[in-house]
Scaffold this motif. Sequence first.
Motif, PDB file in Angstrom:
ATOM      1  N   THR A 106     -13.850  -8.437  -5.250  1.00  0.00           N
ATOM      2  CA  THR A 106     -13.459  -7.298  -6.090  1.00  0.00           C
ATOM      3  C   THR A 106     -13.227  -7.696  -7.538  1.00  0.00           C
ATOM      4  O   THR A 106     -13.062  -6.831  -8.396  1.00  0.00           O
ATOM      5  N   THR A 107     -13.160  -9.015  -7.831  1.00  0.00           N
ATOM      6  CA  THR A 107     -12.807  -9.443  -9.178  1.00  0.00           C
ATOM      7  C   THR A 107     -13.440 -10.794  -9.511  1.00  0.00           C
ATOM      8  O   THR A 107     -13.705 -11.584  -8.617  1.00  0.00           O
ATOM      9  N   GLN A 108     -13.663 -11.045 -10.802  1.00  0.00           N
ATOM     10  CA  GLN A 108     -14.123 -12.367 -11.223  1.00  0.00           C
ATOM     11  C   GLN A 108     -12.989 -13.127 -11.879  1.00  0.00           C
ATOM     12  O   GLN A 108     -13.200 -14.168 -12.486  1.00  0.00           O
ATOM     13  N   ASN A 109     -11.780 -12.580 -11.740  1.00  0.00           N
ATOM     14  CA  ASN A 109     -10.610 -13.200 -12.339  1.00  0.00           C
ATOM     15  C   ASN A 109     -10.145 -14.364 -11.453  1.00  0.00           C
ATOM     16  O   ASN A 109      -9.402 -14.180 -10.497  1.00  0.00           O
ATOM     17  N   VAL A 110     -10.602 -15.560 -11.839  1.00  0.00           N
ATOM     18  CA  VAL A 110     -10.336 -16.755 -11.016  1.00  0.00           C
ATOM     19  C   VAL A 110      -8.829 -17.018 -10.898  1.00  0.00           C
ATOM     20  O   VAL A 110      -8.318 -17.294  -9.812  1.00  0.00           O
ATOM     21  N   ASP A 111      -8.106 -16.895 -12.015  1.00  0.00           N
ATOM     22  CA  ASP A 111      -6.654 -17.138 -11.992  1.00  0.00           C
ATOM     23  C   ASP A 111      -5.967 -16.236 -10.968  1.00  0.00           C
ATOM     24  O   ASP A 111      -5.111 -16.677 -10.213  1.00  0.00           O
ATOM     25  N   TRP A 112      -6.357 -14.991 -10.971  1.00  0.00           N
ATOM     26  CA  TRP A 112      -5.732 -14.015 -10.076  1.00  0.00           C
ATOM     27  C   TRP A 112      -5.995 -14.383  -8.612  1.00  0.00           C
ATOM     28  O   TRP A 112      -5.084 -14.373  -7.777  1.00  0.00           O
ATOM     29  N   ILE A 113      -7.247 -14.752  -8.303  1.00  0.00           N
ATOM     30  CA  ILE A 113      -7.596 -15.120  -6.918  1.00  0.00           C
ATOM     31  C   ILE A 113      -6.788 -16.354  -6.488  1.00  0.00           C
ATOM     32  O   ILE A 113      -6.226 -16.399  -5.399  1.00  0.00           O
ATOM     33  N   VAL A 114      -6.713 -17.340  -7.398  1.00  0.00           N
ATOM     34  CA  VAL A 114      -6.022 -18.591  -7.056  1.00  0.00           C
ATOM     35  C   VAL A 114      -4.532 -18.328  -6.828  1.00  0.00           C
ATOM     36  O   VAL A 114      -3.968 -18.731  -5.810  1.00  0.00           O
ATOM     37  N   GLU A 115      -3.890 -17.637  -7.774  1.00  0.00           N
ATOM     38  CA  GLU A 115      -2.438 -17.427  -7.675  1.00  0.00           C
ATOM     39  C   GLU A 115      -2.067 -16.645  -6.433  1.00  0.00           C
ATOM     40  O   GLU A 115      -1.136 -16.987  -5.715  1.00  0.00           O
ATOM     41  N   LYS A 116      -2.796 -15.588  -6.177  1.00  0.00           N
ATOM     42  CA  LYS A 116      -2.516 -14.745  -5.017  1.00  0.00           C
ATOM     43  C   LYS A 116      -2.640 -15.554  -3.728  1.00  0.00           C
ATOM     44  O   LYS A 116      -1.788 -15.484  -2.837  1.00  0.00           O
ATOM     45  N   THR A 117      -3.691 -16.343  -3.626  1.00  0.00           N
ATOM     46  CA  THR A 117      -3.949 -17.091  -2.394  1.00  0.00           C
ATOM     47  C   THR A 117      -2.920 -18.199  -2.195  1.00  0.00           C
ATOM     48  O   THR A 117      -2.387 -18.368  -1.093  1.00  0.00           O
ATOM     49  N   VAL A 118      -2.632 -18.942  -3.261  1.00  0.00           N
ATOM     50  CA  VAL A 118      -1.687 -20.054  -3.136  1.00  0.00           C
ATOM     51  C   VAL A 118      -0.284 -19.524  -2.785  1.00  0.00           C
ATOM     52  O   VAL A 118       0.425 -20.093  -1.970  1.00  0.00           O
ATOM     53  N   GLN A 119       0.089 -18.399  -3.383  1.00  0.00           N
ATOM     54  CA  GLN A 119       1.403 -17.807  -3.074  1.00  0.00           C
ATOM     55  C   GLN A 119       1.501 -17.388  -1.615  1.00  0.00           C
ATOM     56  O   GLN A 119       2.541 -17.537  -0.990  1.00  0.00           O
ATOM     57  N   ASP A 120       0.440 -16.841  -1.083  1.00  0.00           N
ATOM     58  CA  ASP A 120       0.478 -16.327   0.286  1.00  0.00           C
ATOM     59  C   ASP A 120       0.288 -17.411   1.340  1.00  0.00           C
ATOM     60  O   ASP A 120       0.570 -17.182   2.512  1.00  0.00           O
ATOM     61  N   ALA A 121      -0.217 -18.569   0.950  1.00  0.00           N
ATOM     62  CA  ALA A 121      -0.642 -19.569   1.933  1.00  0.00           C
ATOM     63  C   ALA A 121       0.502 -20.113   2.778  1.00  0.00           C
ATOM     64  O   ALA A 121       1.555 -20.478   2.260  1.00  0.00           O
TER      65      ALA A 121
END
Length: 207
Positions: free
Chosen positions: A150-165
């Motif tokens: 849904t997005t090309q915002n790499v920072d957003w994908i990384v932060e969201k995933t690392v927080q939820d992991a």
Amino acid sequence: MEKFLTVCAALILTAGMWSAEPETRKIALTFDDGPHPVYTEEMLKVLEQEQVPATFFLLGENAEQYGEQVRMIAAQGHLIGNHTWRHVQVTSLPKEEAEEEILAVSSLVEELTGNGTSYVRPPFGIWDPELEEELDMIPVLWTIDTLDWTTQNVDWIVEKTVQDAGENDIILMHDSYESTVQAAERIIRRLKAEGFEFVTVDQVIMD
Ligand SMILES: [Zn+2]
């Protein structure tokens, strides 16, 4: 008293050793909808460089077109799963057609790599338990949706995933985007630093 202190010190030391024991938390990266003619190879380079295994749920129509990429995934020791031939919602089809959508992918993967697939990720996460018995395959969903498509915002994908992991999480990504390749590299590095061990999805499910 001296003896007592020695015993105490020994106990403290033992406790310390226990807590210092490296705790490994397993986590699985999964990539759907491939192989892609460009980004699957890019992703494989990242995985090789970081020395982590992953699981690729392939579409038959892409695997047929990009057989070389399928062989590369297998040759690097990653796990290959089945994502149906045309990305169908299996419950929307008559049972025989739904079975064929899955069986055809397994045959193709076996033809290309020498091994079939035992794991299926039903598109849209919608599965029919009756198929499971008939096909003798294990359905694999996910616990973290990175929403990378849904997005090309790499920072957003990384932060969201690392927080939820967390332990035994199954991360859903798609090896069809440059941004996903970049995000995956950073996610792997961050989670390794937090003590996570990347495994193929079978090792999380069997746990
Ligand atoms: Zn998909």
